[in-house]
Each structure stands twice: as C-alpha cells, then as structure tokens.
Scaffold this active site. Structure first.
Site: not given
Length: 544
Positions: A380, A517, A519
């Site tokens: 990001c 993102h 994750e």
C-alpha cells in the site's frame, strides 16, 4: 436452526476473547459444522476506519469492503468462512439505522427507546449475520460492567429467553491472576464478574479462565462452586508460545463436548490434525531470517497484526523462524537518513499507513534496499514510497512526491483520483474535501498481471483478486516516464482506469511492491504466495 454461542469478557479488556472465540469456531468446524462469527463493538464510531491505530490497532478489511475490528482477521485465519460487513457492527451503526428509521416514520410516531428499538436492531443484525450457518459465535466487545455494553448484553439475554438454552450458550472469559508476592492464584475477580453478569440476567454456561499457568484442581472447584458453573465447564486459557495452539488447548479440556451437548449437536469427533501440523511447524523451524518492518506505528504492533501473522504463516510454509525487527521510520528521519539499523537484516518491508510523518525515513529504507540488493516488499503506502524514491533517485523527477504529503509538489507521482469504477461496475467520486470515513477504495478488486513479470511468477496466474484500503493512487501521467527509467508495472486494476497495482525492479534480486493488502487473505493453513516468496527471497539473501 442456527445455534448461538455468545462470548463475553470480564475484569479487564484485551484478555483474548477474539482468539478464544476463533479457537472454539475452529474446533467446531473440525467437527463438520458450518460456522460463522460476529463481532459487536460498543463504541459509537460507525466503524474503526477513521480511528487512530494507536487507539484501535489494525483495521481489518473484509472482502466486500467493510472496515472492521482486527478480531475479524483472527476469525478468517482460524476458520474457512469469509467475513463480510454483516459479521461486524458497532453501537454507531445500530443507532444510525434506528435514527434513520425514526426519520422515515417507520415507528409511526412512537417514542424510540433503547428497549425495544435498539435491542431489536441488535438482534436483527445478529440473525442477519448468522443466517444459513449451523453455529454463529458472537463476540461482545468491551468488558461486562461497562455502560457501553449494556444494550448488547440485554439483547443476548432476550435471545436466550426467546430461543431457549438448547439454542444459545454463554461463554464468559475472565482473568484469574497469580499474585507472586503471596504465591497464590486469586479467583475473586472472576467471582465478581460473574456476579455482574447475574445482575443483568446472564448466567455463564462456560467460564474460560485466562491465566499465565495451568489451573489447579482446587481453584477449579472453588470457581465452580461460587459461580454456579459445572466444574468441567471451568476451562483454562493459559499462556502458550503460539496462538495456533489454542484450539488444541481448549479441545483437550473438553470445551467442544460441553458445547455440542448443550446445543444438541450430533456431529463427528474433532479432527485437529491440521492444527497440530501448524503448531509443529511453528515450534520446529529449520531456518531463521531477520526482516525489518519500517513504519510509524511500531510502538503498537497490533497496528500490523495481519501483516505479522502473514509473515508467520510464510514461516510455517518455509520451515522458517521469521524474526521481525520493528524500525521507527521517524527515528531514521531524525537521524538524517541513517539506516545502519537495516544492515543486519535479510529483507525489508514497508507496510501501509497514512500521513506524512516518518515518510522520508521510509524513503531512506527503500533506497537502502534498492541500492544494496536487499529483498524489499512494499504494501500500500510501501508501494507508493518505493515509487516516489525511484522517481526521485532513478527517473530524475525532481520534487516527486505524493499530494498526500505535499499538495503543491512539482511532480505528483502519487495523487488523489477523483473518479473510479467499483467491482460492481458503479462509479464513485471524491475530492480533497470529501469525508474521511468510507471514502477509500475498499475491499476485493480484480488485478491483471503482466506476462513474464515477477508478479505472475509469485502468484502463478495472470489474474488475481486482492483487498484494498487506500485513498491515493499512482498518477498514470507519470507511468511512461517511470517505465522508461526501468520500473516495471507488473499489475494494473481490471477496471477502465488501469490503476497501478504492482511494481518491480527487473535488475534487483527481489523487489516487489503492491497497492493492495495481501495480508488480509493469508491464513496458517495455506499461507499466501506473496509472503512465502518474500521469506524465500530473504532466505536466499541470507545464504548469499
């Protein structure tokens, strides 16, 4: 009919209700049940999207773009269900909807009150989020006794009355401290929190006792006697090396048998083989890598919870102990770009974030990674930082910056886009004066990857779907100049805007950054290809 398990907490906050609830869900899922989870937050904010990470920790983004509590991240990591905006709501959302109904005249001129209107809205949302599942585990945020939690607790009390004991179960998490000076375990706080629950009409069916050690039999009997809970339903939740040990820890004490008996669920025995393999991998690594995470929220690592867990998942799948060193980007900035702290690191990661504080320190970290062939992963803001550094130091774009940090910069290589197309084809707009809440590019978006790129090598596909949470984008007016200077745009958005999604450096051992993102979709069972590739790159750098 859906069965409900309500998880509450007492004595103090941050006991780990989310982990306990997710562990119960994982056990029940292993017994063949279709399980979902809900988080009810008592704060008046509509969502945590505009809350400081220092106040709230990480904001977890669901597939459909809801900004939610970090506990939903735990839920997705522990069970196979994908969370949506229906799995999380706050007092702010409840009141917002009730007030909107009142303005429309839905209540026919009646007096709008906490009971029944607010509690009915809470119950409606719980049923909506649980629809279609065998079991719904509902975590009530905050601590029993707080004023903010009372409408939620009253709502679940009513649900027990309406649905009956065989369709609802109350699991209460309490703190049982060990007083070192006296050499004793103290049960009084637990007795008092149960007393508080009883005063509002809630009798716990299971007490989960948060401790730093295993519970002796005498204390278990004492708590059972004074709290009116079966002795076998006094379950210890003690400190473990990895949160992924928790499902097995609770299962070994028979918590799932208590649940299935009360809720009359005739299901198979639990199979925690996958969890045992995960724990074995965590405890028996064959390699070690050191990764520097350069950010500005390093004093509260909960701000990067999903990212930390994603790196651990990569460690599980590469048999590696991933040691994370948190580096304050502001300290690099204050020390005039001194990055000596990075010299012993096997790889560098710059995570997402907002605001100008610490940005130049992050740029210095990217420069070090690029010039010294250290594996780099930017996420990001970490991608935008990498692009700014490349624009300044390689492409020669003087004054390159983001308009987030300098509205009048000479070369706005990152800027606020004012119009974009969402995943469902609708068009949204914004400008500098737009509200901060809910105005970002949020949720899962389609990304097209360039043939032959590192991105395709990592993902094994030319088309991926990843979650986003950002307001600023790479300015497409500068893409041509950056590509001519050697930067590879490895991925773009599938919409008509063709927004930059990934960048990479072809002459670097491993340099990759993404606008999304990843994750948020990593879990310990499968990991995530990007983090696995990053840890492998760190291992290769270490060997070199």
């Amino acid at each position: 009919m859906t069965k409900f398990i309500f998880v509450t907490g007492g004595v103090v906050s941050s006991l780990g209700k989310g982990i306990a609830a997710a562990s119960i869900a994982a056990i029940l899922e292993s017994r063949g049940l279709n399980v979902t989870m809900l988080k009810l937050d008592p704060y008046i904010n509509v969502d945590p999207g505009t809350m400081s990470p220092f106040q709230h920790g990480e904001v977890f983004v669901t597939d459909d773009g809801a900004e939610t509590d970090l506990d939903l991240g735990h839920y997705e990591r522990f069970i196979d269900s994908t969370m949506t905006r229906r799995n999380s709501f706050s007092t702010g959302q409840v009141y917002e909807n009730v007030i909107a109904k009142e303005r429309r005249g839905d209540y026919l001129g009646g007096t709008v009150q906490v009971i029944p209107h607010i509690t009915d809205e809470i119950k409606r949302r719980i049923h909506e989020g649980a629809a279609g599942y065998d079991v719904a585990i509902v975590e009530i945020g905050g601590t029993v006794g707080d004023i903010e939690s009372l409408p939620f607790l009253e709502a679940i009390r009513q649900m027990r009355s309406q649905l009956g004991r065989n369709n609802t179960l109350f699991a209460h998490l309490s703190y049982v401290p060990y007083i070192a000076a006296a050499g004793e375990i103290k049960t009084k706080p637990t007795q008092h929190t149960v007393k508080e629950m009883l005063s509002i009409g809630l009798q716990p069916d299971i007490l989960i006792c948060r401790m730093d050690r295993k519970m002796p039999a005498d204390e278990r009997r004492k708590i059972a006697l004074f709290c009116n809970v079966e002795e076998r339903a006094i379950v210890g939740s003690y400190d473990v090396d990895s949160i992924y040990e928790c499902p097995e820890m609770l299962h070994d004490q028979g918590i799932d048998n208590i649940i299935t008996e009360q809720l009359q669920l005739n299901v198979q025995q639990a199979d925690l083989t996958a969890w045992k393999k995960i724990v074995h991998a965590v405890k028996n690594p064959k390699h070690t890598v050191k990764i520097a995470m350069v950010g500005k929220y390093v004093d509260l690592t909960e701000s990067y919870k999903s990212l930390i867990e994603a790196l651990k998942h990569a460690g599980i799948h590469t048999e590696t102990d991933v040691q994370i060193t948190f580096v304050d980007s502001e300290s690099i900035e204050k020390n005039k770009g001194d990055v000596s702290v990075l010299k012993d690191m096997d790889a560098i990661l710059v995570p997402g974030g907002f605001g100008s504080r610490g940005v130049e320190g992050k740029i210095a970290a990217v420069r070090y990674a690029r010039e010294n062939n250290v594996p780099y992963l930017g996420i990001c803001l970490g991608m935008q930082i990498a692009l700014i550094e490349y624009a300044r130091d390689v492409a020669g774009l003087k004054g390159a910056n983001s308009t987030e940090f300098d509205l009048k910069c000479a070369a706005p290589v990152v800027a606020l886009i004012d119009e974009w197309q969402t995943a469902d084809g609708s068009v949204e707009t914004r400008d500098e004066s737009a509200d901060l809440g809910g105005t970002m590019r949020l949720g899962a978006q389609e990304v097209e990857l360039k043939a032959g790129s590192l991105a395709v090598k990592i993902y094994g596909s030319g088309h991926i779907r990843e979650r986003h949470r950002h307001r600023y984008e790479v300015n497409n007016n500068y893409v041509s100049a950056l590509e001519q200077a050697g930067l590879v745009i490895g991925g773009v958005s599938a919409g008509r805007e063709r927004l930059v999604e990934t960048i990479e450096l072809p002459n670097h051992p491993w340099f990759f950054a993404c606008q999304f993102h990843p994750e948020f979709t990593s879990n310990p069972r499968k990991g995530h290809p990007l983090f696995t590739a990053f840890v492998k790159a760190a291992l290769n750098n270490k060997k070199a």
